[in-house]
Motif scaffolding. Sequence first.
Motif, PDB file in Angstrom:
ATOM      1  N   THR A 211      -5.902   1.841 -18.309  1.00 32.85           N
ATOM      2  CA  THR A 211      -5.391   1.026 -17.201  1.00 32.85           C
ATOM      3  C   THR A 211      -6.287   1.174 -15.984  1.00 32.85           C
ATOM      4  OG1 THR A 211      -3.106   1.044 -17.951  1.00 32.85           O
ATOM      5  CG2 THR A 211      -3.449   0.731 -15.599  1.00 32.85           C
ATOM      6  N   ALA A 212      -6.716   2.378 -15.697  1.00 33.82           N
ATOM      7  CA  ALA A 212      -7.599   2.608 -14.552  1.00 33.82           C
ATOM      8  C   ALA A 212      -8.905   1.833 -14.720  1.00 33.82           C
ATOM      9  CB  ALA A 212      -7.874   4.097 -14.388  1.00 33.82           C
ATOM     10  N   ARG A 213      -9.482   1.879 -15.915  1.00 40.31           N
ATOM     11  CA  ARG A 213     -10.744   1.175 -16.155  1.00 40.31           C
ATOM     12  C   ARG A 213     -10.586  -0.336 -16.063  1.00 40.31           C
ATOM     13  NH1 ARG A 213     -11.459   5.547 -19.355  1.00 40.31           N
ATOM     14  NH2 ARG A 213     -10.443   4.662 -21.172  1.00 40.31           N
ATOM     15  N   ARG A 214      -9.411  -0.850 -16.407  1.00 36.81           N
ATOM     16  CA  ARG A 214      -9.171  -2.301 -16.334  1.00 36.81           C
ATOM     17  C   ARG A 214      -8.880  -2.775 -14.918  1.00 36.81           C
ATOM     18  NH1 ARG A 214      -5.588  -1.494 -20.732  1.00 36.81           N
ATOM     19  NH2 ARG A 214      -3.907  -2.041 -19.299  1.00 36.81           N
ATOM     20  N   THR A 215      -8.688  -1.840 -13.998  1.00 38.36           N
ATOM     21  CA  THR A 215      -8.400  -2.208 -12.612  1.00 38.36           C
ATOM     22  C   THR A 215      -9.624  -2.916 -12.036  1.00 38.36           C
ATOM     23  OG1 THR A 215      -6.931  -0.320 -12.389  1.00 38.36           O
ATOM     24  CG2 THR A 215      -7.742  -1.288 -10.354  1.00 38.36           C
ATOM     25  N   PRO A 216      -9.447  -4.114 -11.481  1.00 33.10           N
ATOM     26  CA  PRO A 216     -10.598  -4.888 -11.000  1.00 33.10           C
ATOM     27  C   PRO A 216     -11.528  -4.133 -10.063  1.00 33.10           C
ATOM     28  CG  PRO A 216      -8.630  -6.238 -10.946  1.00 33.10           C
ATOM     29  CD  PRO A 216      -8.194  -4.843 -11.307  1.00 33.10           C
ATOM     30  N   ALA A 217     -10.988  -3.256  -9.231  1.00 37.32           N
ATOM     31  CA  ALA A 217     -11.832  -2.522  -8.288  1.00 37.32           C
ATOM     32  C   ALA A 217     -12.792  -1.580  -9.003  1.00 37.32           C
ATOM     33  CB  ALA A 217     -10.965  -1.729  -7.314  1.00 37.32           C
TER      34      ALA A 217
ATOM     35  N   THR B 251       1.969  -0.196 -13.974  1.00 38.53           N
ATOM     36  CA  THR B 251       1.270  -1.211 -14.769  1.00 38.53           C
ATOM     37  C   THR B 251       1.699  -2.611 -14.342  1.00 38.53           C
ATOM     38  OG1 THR B 251       1.136   0.345 -16.608  1.00 38.53           O
ATOM     39  CG2 THR B 251       0.768  -1.963 -17.121  1.00 38.53           C
ATOM     40  N   ALA B 252       2.995  -2.803 -14.129  1.00 40.39           N
ATOM     41  CA  ALA B 252       3.488  -4.108 -13.678  1.00 40.39           C
ATOM     42  C   ALA B 252       2.916  -4.444 -12.300  1.00 40.39           C
ATOM     43  CB  ALA B 252       5.012  -4.109 -13.644  1.00 40.39           C
ATOM     44  N   PHE B 253       2.859  -3.461 -11.420  1.00 40.56           N
ATOM     45  CA  PHE B 253       2.340  -3.674 -10.074  1.00 40.56           C
ATOM     46  C   PHE B 253       0.870  -4.090 -10.127  1.00 40.56           C
ATOM     47  CE2 PHE B 253       4.181  -2.273  -5.891  1.00 40.56           C
ATOM     48  CZ  PHE B 253       3.251  -2.893  -5.083  1.00 40.56           C
TER      49      PHE B 253
ATOM     50  N   GLU C 162       0.828  -1.199   0.000  1.00 42.26           N
ATOM     51  CA  GLU C 162       0.000   0.000   0.000  1.00 42.26           C
ATOM     52  C   GLU C 162       0.866   1.255   0.000  1.00 42.26           C
ATOM     53  OE1 GLU C 162      -3.418   2.110   2.708  1.00 42.26           O
ATOM     54  OE2 GLU C 162      -3.481  -0.077   2.497  1.00 42.26           O
ATOM     55  N   GLU C 163       1.933   1.248   0.809  1.00 37.42           N
ATOM     56  CA  GLU C 163       2.844   2.404   0.832  1.00 37.42           C
ATOM     57  C   GLU C 163       3.492   2.603  -0.530  1.00 37.42           C
ATOM     58  OE1 GLU C 163       4.267   2.394   5.481  1.00 37.42           O
ATOM     59  OE2 GLU C 163       5.220   0.991   4.094  1.00 37.42           O
ATOM     60  N   ALA C 164       3.861   1.516  -1.188  1.00 37.18           N
ATOM     61  CA  ALA C 164       4.462   1.621  -2.519  1.00 37.18           C
ATOM     62  C   ALA C 164       3.468   2.191  -3.523  1.00 37.18           C
ATOM     63  CB  ALA C 164       4.958   0.256  -2.989  1.00 37.18           C
ATOM     64  N   LEU C 165       2.214   1.767  -3.444  1.00 34.48           N
ATOM     65  CA  LEU C 165       1.209   2.298  -4.377  1.00 34.48           C
ATOM     66  C   LEU C 165       0.872   3.751  -4.074  1.00 34.48           C
ATOM     67  CD1 LEU C 165      -0.844  -0.917  -4.811  1.00 34.48           C
ATOM     68  CD2 LEU C 165       0.016   0.501  -6.684  1.00 34.48           C
ATOM     69  N   ILE C 166       0.867   4.119  -2.795  1.00 33.33           N
ATOM     70  CA  ILE C 166       0.667   5.533  -2.452  1.00 33.33           C
ATOM     71  C   ILE C 166       1.827   6.354  -2.998  1.00 33.33           C
ATOM     72  CG2 ILE C 166       0.612   7.184  -0.533  1.00 33.33           C
ATOM     73  CD1 ILE C 166      -0.980   5.014   1.032  1.00 33.33           C
ATOM     74  N   ALA C 167       3.045   5.817  -2.905  1.00 32.89           N
ATOM     75  CA  ALA C 167       4.210   6.513  -3.458  1.00 32.89           C
ATOM     76  C   ALA C 167       4.080   6.658  -4.977  1.00 32.89           C
ATOM     77  CB  ALA C 167       5.494   5.764  -3.102  1.00 32.89           C
ATOM     78  N   LEU C 168       3.635   5.605  -5.647  1.00 30.10           N
ATOM     79  CA  LEU C 168       3.433   5.696  -7.107  1.00 30.10           C
ATOM     80  C   LEU C 168       2.371   6.745  -7.427  1.00 30.10           C
ATOM     81  CD1 LEU C 168       3.600   1.923  -8.042  1.00 30.10           C
ATOM     82  CD2 LEU C 168       5.150   3.720  -8.852  1.00 30.10           C
ATOM     83  N   TYR C 169       1.314   6.788  -6.629  1.00 32.81           N
ATOM     84  CA  TYR C 169       0.269   7.796  -6.823  1.00 32.81           C
ATOM     85  C   TYR C 169       0.850   9.194  -6.616  1.00 32.81           C
ATOM     86  CZ  TYR C 169      -4.217  10.223  -6.072  1.00 32.81           C
ATOM     87  OH  TYR C 169      -5.291  11.075  -6.130  1.00 32.81           O
ATOM     88  N   GLY C 170       1.636   9.369  -5.555  1.00 35.63           N
ATOM     89  CA  GLY C 170       2.263  10.669  -5.302  1.00 35.63           C
ATOM     90  C   GLY C 170       3.174  11.077  -6.439  1.00 35.63           C
ATOM     91  N   LEU C 171       3.996  10.148  -6.903  1.00 36.92           N
ATOM     92  CA  LEU C 171       4.908  10.451  -8.018  1.00 36.92           C
ATOM     93  C   LEU C 171       4.139  10.744  -9.301  1.00 36.92           C
ATOM     94  CD1 LEU C 171       7.612   7.793  -7.208  1.00 36.92           C
ATOM     95  CD2 LEU C 171       7.901  10.281  -7.112  1.00 36.92           C
ATOM     96  N   SER C 172       3.015  10.071  -9.479  1.00 38.97           N
ATOM     97  CA  SER C 172       2.221  10.330 -10.691  1.00 38.97           C
ATOM     98  C   SER C 172       1.653  11.744 -10.681  1.00 38.97           C
ATOM     99  CB  SER C 172       1.094   9.302 -10.830  1.00 38.97           C
ATOM    100  OG  SER C 172       0.079   9.512  -9.860  1.00 38.97           O
ATOM    101  N   SER C 173       1.405  12.282  -9.486  1.00 42.25           N
ATOM    102  CA  SER C 173       0.876  13.651  -9.416  1.00 42.25           C
ATOM    103  C   SER C 173       1.918  14.677  -9.857  1.00 42.25           C
ATOM    104  CB  SER C 173       0.365  13.973  -8.013  1.00 42.25           C
ATOM    105  OG  SER C 173       1.428  14.163  -7.113  1.00 42.25           O
ATOM    106  N   PHE C 174       3.186  14.270  -9.838  1.00 41.85           N
ATOM    107  CA  PHE C 174       4.268  15.116 -10.356  1.00 41.85           C
ATOM    108  C   PHE C 174       4.625  14.743 -11.797  1.00 41.85           C
ATOM    109  CE2 PHE C 174       5.020  15.356  -5.753  1.00 41.85           C
ATOM    110  CZ  PHE C 174       5.111  16.732  -5.602  1.00 41.85           C
TER     111      PHE C 174
ATOM    112  N   ASP D 176      -3.098 -10.307  -6.137  1.00 44.35           N
ATOM    113  CA  ASP D 176      -3.327 -10.354  -4.699  1.00 44.35           C
ATOM    114  C   ASP D 176      -3.454  -8.973  -4.058  1.00 44.35           C
ATOM    115  OD1 ASP D 176      -0.681  -9.639  -5.088  1.00 44.35           O
ATOM    116  OD2 ASP D 176       0.098 -10.907  -3.476  1.00 44.35           O
ATOM    117  N   LEU D 177      -3.745  -7.949  -4.852  1.00 48.40           N
ATOM    118  CA  LEU D 177      -3.871  -6.595  -4.318  1.00 48.40           C
ATOM    119  C   LEU D 177      -5.237  -6.402  -3.659  1.00 48.40           C
ATOM    120  CD1 LEU D 177      -2.317  -4.540  -7.256  1.00 48.40           C
ATOM    121  CD2 LEU D 177      -1.223  -5.214  -5.115  1.00 48.40           C
ATOM    122  N   THR D 178      -5.258  -5.620  -2.598  1.00 50.07           N
ATOM    123  CA  THR D 178      -6.518  -5.297  -1.930  1.00 50.07           C
ATOM    124  C   THR D 178      -7.268  -4.249  -2.748  1.00 50.07           C
ATOM    125  OG1 THR D 178      -5.634  -3.454  -0.644  1.00 50.07           O
ATOM    126  CG2 THR D 178      -5.422  -5.685   0.326  1.00 50.07           C
ATOM    127  N   VAL D 179      -8.524  -4.042  -2.415  1.00 45.50           N
ATOM    128  CA  VAL D 179      -9.314  -3.016  -3.100  1.00 45.50           C
ATOM    129  C   VAL D 179      -8.671  -1.647  -2.909  1.00 45.50           C
ATOM    130  CG1 VAL D 179     -11.540  -1.820  -3.129  1.00 45.50           C
ATOM    131  CG2 VAL D 179     -11.464  -4.315  -3.000  1.00 45.50           C
TER     132      VAL D 179
END
Length: 86
Positions: free
Chosen positions: A75-81, A47-49, A26-38, A54-57
């Motif tokens: 990619t966002a639309r293909r996300t299972p959640a 995309t690889a992640f 979760e911390e890694a995905l939050i970091a990716l989200y933060g970096l994406s904002s820049f 086994d990712l949570t919602v």
Amino acid sequence: HHEGFDEYSLQQFFFNKLENKGSNREEALIALYGLSSFKQPVLPRLTAFLKRDDLTVTELLYGALAALELGDGETARRTPALRGWP
């Protein structure tokens, strides 16, 4: 532009969190989200992640938000959640 923040330091924080072996998924995905904002070039890693099965919602939602931030709505639309959402 991120008002009130030293953008370089904030990006370094996110990169460090992403690369830290002690960070959880979760911390890694939050970091990716933060970096994406820049608009950092993290889409291949994101995309690889998101291919993990086994990712949570919560993790999937952070990933989808990061993809949207980078302009990758597909990619966002293909996300299972988010499957079934417009």
